[in-house]
Scaffold this motif. Structure first.
Motif, short mmCIF file in Angstrom:
data_model
loop_
_atom_site.label_atom_id
_atom_site.label_comp_id
_atom_site.label_asym_id
_atom_site.label_seq_id
_atom_site.Cartn_x
_atom_site.Cartn_y
_atom_site.Cartn_z
N GLY A 563 86.04 -24.11 86.40
CA GLY A 563 86.48 -25.04 87.44
C GLY A 563 86.52 -26.49 87.02
N VAL A 564 86.06 -26.80 85.83
CA VAL A 564 86.12 -28.19 85.35
C VAL A 564 87.40 -28.35 84.51
CG1 VAL A 564 85.00 -29.99 84.00
CG2 VAL A 564 83.62 -28.37 85.33
N HIS A 565 88.28 -29.22 84.94
CA HIS A 565 89.55 -29.38 84.20
C HIS A 565 89.79 -30.83 83.76
CE1 HIS A 565 91.70 -31.25 87.65
NE2 HIS A 565 90.88 -30.49 88.38
N GLN A 566 88.98 -31.77 84.23
CA GLN A 566 89.15 -33.16 83.82
C GLN A 566 87.99 -33.59 82.93
OE1 GLN A 566 89.59 -34.97 87.78
NE2 GLN A 566 91.71 -35.49 87.22
N PHE A 567 88.34 -34.26 81.84
CA PHE A 567 87.34 -34.71 80.86
C PHE A 567 87.68 -36.13 80.41
CE2 PHE A 567 87.64 -30.11 80.54
CZ PHE A 567 86.32 -29.71 80.52
N GLU A 568 86.75 -36.73 79.71
CA GLU A 568 86.97 -38.03 79.07
C GLU A 568 86.70 -37.90 77.57
OE1 GLU A 568 86.02 -41.33 82.51
OE2 GLU A 568 84.33 -40.58 81.30
N VAL A 569 87.59 -38.49 76.77
CA VAL A 569 87.47 -38.45 75.32
C VAL A 569 86.93 -39.78 74.83
CG1 VAL A 569 88.68 -38.13 73.13
CG2 VAL A 569 89.41 -36.84 75.16
N PHE A 570 85.85 -39.71 74.06
CA PHE A 570 85.24 -40.89 73.45
C PHE A 570 85.45 -40.82 71.94
CE2 PHE A 570 83.39 -40.85 77.54
CZ PHE A 570 82.87 -42.11 77.81
N GLY A 571 85.52 -41.98 71.32
CA GLY A 571 85.69 -42.00 69.87
C GLY A 571 85.20 -43.30 69.27
N GLU A 572 85.01 -43.26 67.96
CA GLU A 572 84.70 -44.47 67.18
C GLU A 572 85.64 -44.50 65.98
OE1 GLU A 572 80.99 -46.91 65.10
OE2 GLU A 572 80.71 -44.81 65.71
N ILE A 573 86.48 -45.55 65.92
CA ILE A 573 87.51 -45.66 64.89
C ILE A 573 87.45 -47.06 64.29
CG2 ILE A 573 89.98 -45.42 64.39
CD1 ILE A 573 90.24 -43.91 67.07
N HIS A 574 87.61 -47.14 62.97
CA HIS A 574 87.56 -48.44 62.30
C HIS A 574 88.68 -48.53 61.25
CE1 HIS A 574 83.75 -49.36 64.20
NE2 HIS A 574 83.29 -48.18 63.81
N ASP A 575 89.29 -49.72 61.17
CA ASP A 575 90.29 -50.00 60.12
C ASP A 575 90.59 -51.49 60.13
OD1 ASP A 575 92.28 -48.75 58.15
OD2 ASP A 575 93.55 -50.06 59.35
N ASP A 576 90.83 -52.06 58.95
CA ASP A 576 91.13 -53.49 58.86
C ASP A 576 92.45 -53.84 59.54
OD1 ASP A 576 88.80 -54.05 57.55
OD2 ASP A 576 89.69 -54.02 55.54
N TYR A 577 93.38 -52.90 59.56
CA TYR A 577 94.69 -53.15 60.16
C TYR A 577 95.03 -51.98 61.08
CZ TYR A 577 94.90 -56.73 56.59
OH TYR A 577 94.61 -57.81 55.80
N PHE A 578 94.18 -51.77 62.06
CA PHE A 578 94.27 -50.63 62.96
C PHE A 578 95.55 -50.68 63.79
CE2 PHE A 578 93.12 -48.90 67.25
CZ PHE A 578 93.05 -47.56 66.87
#
Length: 679
Positions: A563-578
């Motif tokens: 019954g759970v269909h909604q979620f949140e995506v978390f992330g950690e991303i790094h780049d000098d010219y992202f």
């Protein structure tokens, strides 16, 4: 009116008096009026009454267009900012007085008076001197000139922002600037019609007699005509357009009537010159331009000559009367232009400029780096030693971009050069003597004609081991071999990942062109150099996490329950010219995919709230965006799913297959996890 005629005649008498006094070195003194007796006073009253009666407007004799010696300006022409009197000699009409509206040759001749140009627009009227702001001599034999004035027509038939032709055509200012979102007269300061000579003349002759109204009634008419005749109009304007903190158009920008910004002002003047708002802080203006008639932006800018509205006093100094090369180096000081006319002063400014055709052969130079014009790069064209970031500057609202992997480098090398190479050094290092820096090495697979088809040659076309290429071989492969053209041959292709002299794969470098005119001759270097910022490190997706809307982590390979269909995506991303990120959810029965993004950090959407130009911010896991399993449609069943997060950067990269350097398919680093979900 007779009283107007009387005023004009007296103006001409005053002009003659000024000339005489100027040559004699005397200053006119104020005259005193002697006392009049009664009879003279009554006579004066009678004359004044007569002069106020409504007399027919006089018709002033007009000189035929062929009466002025425009052919004297076949090598080029200009106008000054100020009027002056020739201290020696005189013009073709016997008058030594030269106005700021007259057309002047490069060897001290007056080729046309301002009134000569205006004849078609003042039939039956006195022709005033309205000044000269822009000038393009199209055909000396047939007296065909395009120009603009400094003042509007007093009767309103044209404005100082309109482009006029000596055949009577008028292109209103609105038609020139409408494609930049400008809906008012913003003036016209410099002009040149670009394209093949025959097309330019055909265009000018084709619009003979076209008035302002014709273009205003049909706003697309000019663009249609430019396309039909295969020409364009390069020009600059008199005013800035846009907000003060970020103007869209400066009067120092070079524009095209087709709606293209040919070059921003900061690209026309070197990085050591504070030109451009808001980037460097000063609008120097663009008062005059002259270049080869070509539709190639690269060639046109390479051979550009220009002048500014204001002077600059520094190590690279110039005045607003000098003719400058691209970058701001002085080619012709103002005194060299005006001294042949023997004025009493050696500086008179420069307001209009037109050049001989074709223009003299330019020196070798780099014009393109990584598929981008050097004039569109920050520090792409600078005086040696001047600063620059080496980043490509795209249209407003997008981030500046570095270069990586293979970087194609192209430019111009004339036939008289014996050999050439592209040299480089680390930015900040001392400038080495010509011929002593590291050179960029490249080898191409080239083809030859076998009699029945094209085949690869056994030996590649390559440099001598230090980056030097024979110009004859280069031109043979690139331009001459018609049966098997090697269209991928350019000046060099820089392998920034594997070049042993590139010690920092993400470093900041400076490149320039060197050449020799004879075997073992001295190395000569380009007068400008070009900054290049490298970026060969891909983004790092350090970690990702899936959570319910209540903030509970969904463990990898775990589930949130039915019954759970909604979620949140978390992330950690790094780049000098992202650049941005993209999310994919895959799985279900039948298998399905749903994608979210790309979401670039600069796009202003709610899904980039925790991003900047170097990735997620602040440090640690940050919310990227919500997802909804129902977006999978019928595939959303009680099943296991894949969550994948890709990251991109903004670097410009090419591949090289030994034939061509081509923009490469982006490499998107990613991280994934699996989870279970059910409706």
């Amino acid at each position: 009116m007779v009283n107007n005629a009387w005023r004009i005649v007296n103006c001409e008498q005053n002009r003659a008096a000024v000339v005489a006094l100027a040559r004699a070195g005397r200053v006119p003194q104020r005259a005193t009026m002697p006392a009049l007796d009664t009879s003279l006073r009554w006579l004066l009253v009678f004359v004044m009454v007569v002069l106020t009666l409504p007399w027919p407007t006089p018709v002033f004799a007009q000189a035929a267009p062929s009466d002025y010696p425009l052919e004297r300006c076949a090598r080029g022409a200009f106008s000054t900012e100020e009027d002056f009197v020739m201290q020696e000699g005189e013009a073709y009409d016997g008058d030594p007085y030269v106005s700021d509206g007259d057309v002047l040759s490069l060897d001290g001749q007056v080729c046309a008076r301002n009134q000569d140009l205006l004849v078609p627009f003042f039939t039956g009227r006195y022709i005033p001197d309205l000044g000269l702001d822009a000038l393009d001599i199209l055909d000396t034999e047939h007296r065909l000139v395009a120009f603009s004035t400094e003042l509007d027509d007093p009767d309103g038939s044209f404005t100082a922002g309109d482009l006029l032709f000596t055949n009577g055509a008028i292109i209103p200012n609105f038609a020139l600037v409408m494609h930049f979102g400008i809906d008012h007269d913003i003036g016209l300061d410099a002009v040149q019609i670009m394209g093949a000579w025959e097309n330019v003349r055909a265009f000018a002759n084709g619009i003979a007699g076209y008035g302002r109204g014709r273009f205003i009634e049909n706003p697309d008419l000019l663009k249609e005509l430019l396309a039909e005749y295969k020409v364009d109009i390069w020009f600059s304007v008199e005013q800035t357009f846009g907000p003060a903190d970020g103007p869209i158009i400066l009067d120092g920008d070079l524009l095209a009537a087709t709606g293209t910004v040919i070059a921003k002002q900061n690209s026309l003047l070197g990085a050591s010159i504070p030109a451009g708002i808001p980037i460097r802080g000063v609008d120097f203006g663009l008062d005059a331009v002259a270049t080869e008639r070509t539709l190639s932006r690269r060639v046109g800018l390479t051979r550009l000559r220009q002048s500014t509205e204001i002077l600059y006093r520094a190590a690279v100094a110039f005045t607003d009367g000098d003719v400058l090369r691209l970058g701001g180096a002085v080619e012709t000081p103002n005194e060299v232009l005006v001294n042949p006319f023997h004025p009493a002063a050696d500086f008179l400014g420069l307001d209009a400029l037109t050049g001989t055709q074709p223009f003299p052969e330019p020196e070798p130079m780099i014009t393109n780096i990584g598929g981008k014009s050097v004039w569109d790069m920050a520090g792409g064209v600078v005086v040696p030693g001047d600063p620059g970031s080496g980043l490509y500057v795209p249209p407003a609202g997008q981030p500046q971009q570095p270069f990586g992997m293979f970087v194609p480098i192209d430019g111009y090398v004339p036939a008289g050069v014996y050999e050439f190479r592209v040299a480089f050094r680390k930015a900040g290092d001392p400038i080495p003597p010509p011929g002593t820096a590291a050179g960029i090495r490249t080898s191409w697979t080239v083809q030859h004609w076998t009699g029945s088809g094209c085949e690869d040659m056994m030996a590649p076309y390559t440099d001598d081991g230090s980056g030097w290429f024979k110009n004859s071989e280069y031109r043979q492969h690139r331009y001459i071999d018609g049966f098997c053209p090697d269209s991928g041959v350019i000046l060099a292709v820089w392998d920034t990942l594997n070049d042993p002299n590139v010690t920092d794969k993400d470093g900041h470098y400076v490149i320039w062109l060197e050449w020799r005119m004879a075997p073992a001759g001295p190395a000569i270097r380009e007068t400008m150099e070009h900054h290049v910022q490298l970026d060969n490190t891909l983004p790092d997706v350090s970690q990702i996490e899936l959570r319910t809307l209540e903030g509970e982590e969904v463990e990898p390979c775990g589930g949130a329950g039915s019954g759970v269909h909604q979620f949140e995506v978390f992330g950690e991303i790094h780049d000098d010219y992202f650049g941005g990120y993209r999310i994919r959810v895959a799985g279900g029965n039948p298998p399905g995919n749903v994608f979210y993004g790309w979401h670039n950090w600069w796009d202003g959407s709610p899904y980039v709230a925790n991003l900047n130009n170097q990735g997620t911010t602040p440090a640690g896991l940050q919310l990227l965006r919500p997802i909804d399993m129902n977006d999978l449609g019928a595939s959303f069943t009680n099943c296991c799913y894949l969550l994948e997060v890709w990251a991109s950067d903004v670097s410009i990269r090419h591949s090289f297959d030994s034939y061509h350097a081509n923009p490469t398919t982006p490499v998107w680093p990613s991280k994934f996890l699996t989870f279970a979900a059910a409706p």
